[in-house]
Design an enzyme around this catalytic site. Structure first.
Site, PDB file in Angstrom:
ATOM      1  N   ASP A   9      51.747  80.165  -7.806  1.00  0.00           N
ATOM      2  CA  ASP A   9      50.800  80.643  -6.686  1.00  0.00           C
ATOM      3  C   ASP A   9      49.678  79.909  -6.276  1.00  0.00           C
ATOM      4  O   ASP A   9      48.513  80.236  -6.207  1.00  0.00           O
ATOM      5  CB  ASP A   9      50.491  81.954  -6.863  1.00  0.00           C
ATOM      6  CG  ASP A   9      49.969  82.600  -5.674  1.00  0.00           C
ATOM      7  OD1 ASP A   9      50.171  82.279  -4.650  1.00  0.00           O
ATOM      8  OD2 ASP A   9      49.014  83.589  -6.072  1.00  0.00           O
ATOM      9  N   TYR A 128      62.758  77.982  -5.782  1.00  0.00           N
ATOM     10  CA  TYR A 128      61.812  79.095  -5.316  1.00  0.00           C
ATOM     11  C   TYR A 128      62.433  79.851  -4.349  1.00  0.00           C
ATOM     12  O   TYR A 128      62.463  79.456  -3.113  1.00  0.00           O
ATOM     13  CB  TYR A 128      60.485  78.615  -4.888  1.00  0.00           C
ATOM     14  CG  TYR A 128      59.644  79.588  -4.195  1.00  0.00           C
ATOM     15  CD1 TYR A 128      59.535  80.949  -4.720  1.00  0.00           C
ATOM     16  CD2 TYR A 128      58.751  79.084  -3.165  1.00  0.00           C
ATOM     17  CE1 TYR A 128      58.457  82.008  -4.243  1.00  0.00           C
ATOM     18  CE2 TYR A 128      57.804  80.172  -2.915  1.00  0.00           C
ATOM     19  CZ  TYR A 128      57.806  81.496  -3.288  1.00  0.00           C
ATOM     20  OH  TYR A 128      56.752  82.421  -2.742  1.00  0.00           O
ATOM     21  N   ASP A 167      61.821  81.013  -9.520  1.00  0.00           N
ATOM     22  CA  ASP A 167      61.339  82.631  -9.126  1.00  0.00           C
ATOM     23  C   ASP A 167      62.527  83.072  -7.989  1.00  0.00           C
ATOM     24  O   ASP A 167      62.540  82.384  -6.963  1.00  0.00           O
ATOM     25  CB  ASP A 167      60.268  82.436  -8.156  1.00  0.00           C
ATOM     26  CG  ASP A 167      59.882  83.639  -7.438  1.00  0.00           C
ATOM     27  OD1 ASP A 167      60.254  84.554  -7.821  1.00  0.00           O
ATOM     28  OD2 ASP A 167      58.698  83.860  -7.009  1.00  0.00           O
ATOM     29  N   ASP A 240      61.845  86.152 -12.515  1.00  0.00           N
ATOM     30  CA  ASP A 240      61.854  84.697 -12.992  1.00  0.00           C
ATOM     31  C   ASP A 240      62.918  84.737 -13.973  1.00  0.00           C
ATOM     32  O   ASP A 240      62.928  85.634 -15.037  1.00  0.00           O
ATOM     33  CB  ASP A 240      60.499  84.114 -13.262  1.00  0.00           C
ATOM     34  CG  ASP A 240      59.511  84.346 -12.231  1.00  0.00           C
ATOM     35  OD1 ASP A 240      58.987  83.546 -11.468  1.00  0.00           O
ATOM     36  OD2 ASP A 240      58.881  85.653 -12.170  1.00  0.00           O
ATOM     37  N   ASP A 265      50.372  88.733 -10.992  1.00  0.00           N
ATOM     38  CA  ASP A 265      51.226  87.733 -10.338  1.00  0.00           C
ATOM     39  C   ASP A 265      52.338  87.311 -11.394  1.00  0.00           C
ATOM     40  O   ASP A 265      52.510  87.927 -12.245  1.00  0.00           O
ATOM     41  CB  ASP A 265      50.697  86.474  -9.748  1.00  0.00           C
ATOM     42  CG  ASP A 265      51.361  86.039  -8.543  1.00  0.00           C
ATOM     43  OD1 ASP A 265      51.821  86.857  -7.458  1.00  0.00           O
ATOM     44  OD2 ASP A 265      52.100  84.755  -8.540  1.00  0.00           O
ATOM     45  N   HIS A 266      52.803  86.121 -11.385  1.00  0.00           N
ATOM     46  CA  HIS A 266      53.904  85.481 -12.156  1.00  0.00           C
ATOM     47  C   HIS A 266      53.070  85.096 -13.455  1.00  0.00           C
ATOM     48  O   HIS A 266      52.302  84.632 -13.668  1.00  0.00           O
ATOM     49  CB  HIS A 266      54.869  84.375 -11.734  1.00  0.00           C
ATOM     50  CG  HIS A 266      55.589  84.892 -10.512  1.00  0.00           C
ATOM     51  ND1 HIS A 266      56.638  85.152 -10.426  1.00  0.00           N
ATOM     52  CD2 HIS A 266      55.017  84.893  -9.250  1.00  0.00           C
ATOM     53  CE1 HIS A 266      57.070  85.600  -9.361  1.00  0.00           C
ATOM     54  NE2 HIS A 266      56.114  85.143  -8.380  1.00  0.00           N
TER      55      HIS A 266
END
Length: 275
Positions: A9, A128, A167, A240, A265-266
């Protein structure tokens, strides 16, 4: 071989910002390097179409002195500073990079979403996947993307085994998110998106996390930034993945999440495989 994949991100922000979030991101990058991975896949770099600036290159050289890297950024007619991918790989390797075009709809082929490294005996590729968006405005295009991406992986797999990460913007099964009942009509958990991912697996690929860990619950890779307590309550999604060609699935040693601390977030994911 150890591989790590992460939707960061904004690599740009991670390298140049002094915000609290950027500092948290840099701590995660330090954790990644401590695992001594052979290959690092990064999604959502948000770099310019010309790639890393001189300042970015200097910082990358300091943070990853033993790695070379290749990148792919969003370019016209797609939005500037959008999406984007990067591979960092140890400089003892010399893979060939490719920048696939899969005949995706709208501007998706210009958004820097797929990047592939070809090694002597296998491919390493990352993606992505486009989000279906608010009110599922991009769901129809997303379905086409899923079909075209699956065909792309099948073509790679016909040549040599594939390690694919990224992702994928979909929780495959109800076990892959905290609140499945509330999300059946939301982006990332619609029946159509889940079906698209299932068809990808049926095309000859293994979800390495489930292969190693079985039906373990409460293991996620993404927590909503805008929900203050999402990570405290572990209200997450597993979107993911590391996938591998079925014929090398028996070589998997580890497939797990890397703790990203308080950062939402991730989180990064790690694969260890004999190959």
């Amino acid at each position: 071989m150890i591989l790590i994949s992460w939707n960061i991100d904004s690599l740009n922000a991670a390298l140049t910002s002094d915000s609290d979030r950027a500092k948290e991101t840099r701590k995660v990058l330090q954790t990644i390097t401590a695992n001594n991975p052979d290959v690092i896949a990064i999604q959502e770099t948000k770099l310019r179409s010309t790639g890393p600036t001189k300042k970015h290159q200097e910082i990358l050289g300091q943070m990853f002195p033993e790695y070379n890297y290749v990148w792919r950024s969003s370019e016209e007619p797609a939005r500037k500073g959008y999406a984007g991918t990067m591979f960092l790989y140890k400089n003892t390797y010399a893979p060939q990079a490719s920048y696939p075009v899969i005949d995706a709809p709208d501007t998706m082929d210009y958004e820097g979403r797929i990047l592939t490294l070809e090694f002597e005996k296998f491919f390493v590729t990352q993606v992505y996947t486009p989000n279906s968006g608010n009110e599922l405005k991009r769901l129809e295009d997303r379905q086409i993307w899923d079909q075209q991406y699956t065909e792309y992986l099948k073509k790679l797999d016909a040549q040599k085994p594939v390690i694919a990460s990224g992702d994928y913007n979909v929780a495959h099964e109800e076990i892959d998110l905290k609140h499945p009942a509330n999300n059946h009509h939301n982006a990332g958990f619609t029946d159509k998106e889940r079906s698209g991912f299932h068809k990808l697996l049926e095309a000859g690929f293994t979800d390495t996390f489930r292969k190693v860990n079985g039906k373990v619950e409460g293991q996620y890779t993404w927590w909503a930034q805008r929900v203050r307590t999402s990570k405290q309550n572990n209200s997450g999604w597993r979107i993911d993945y590391y996938l591998v060609s079925n014929r090398i699935a028996a070589n998997i040693k580890r497939s797990e999440m890397i703790d990203s601390g308080e950062r939402k977030d991730h989180c990064p994911i790690l694969l260890e495989i004999e190959i």
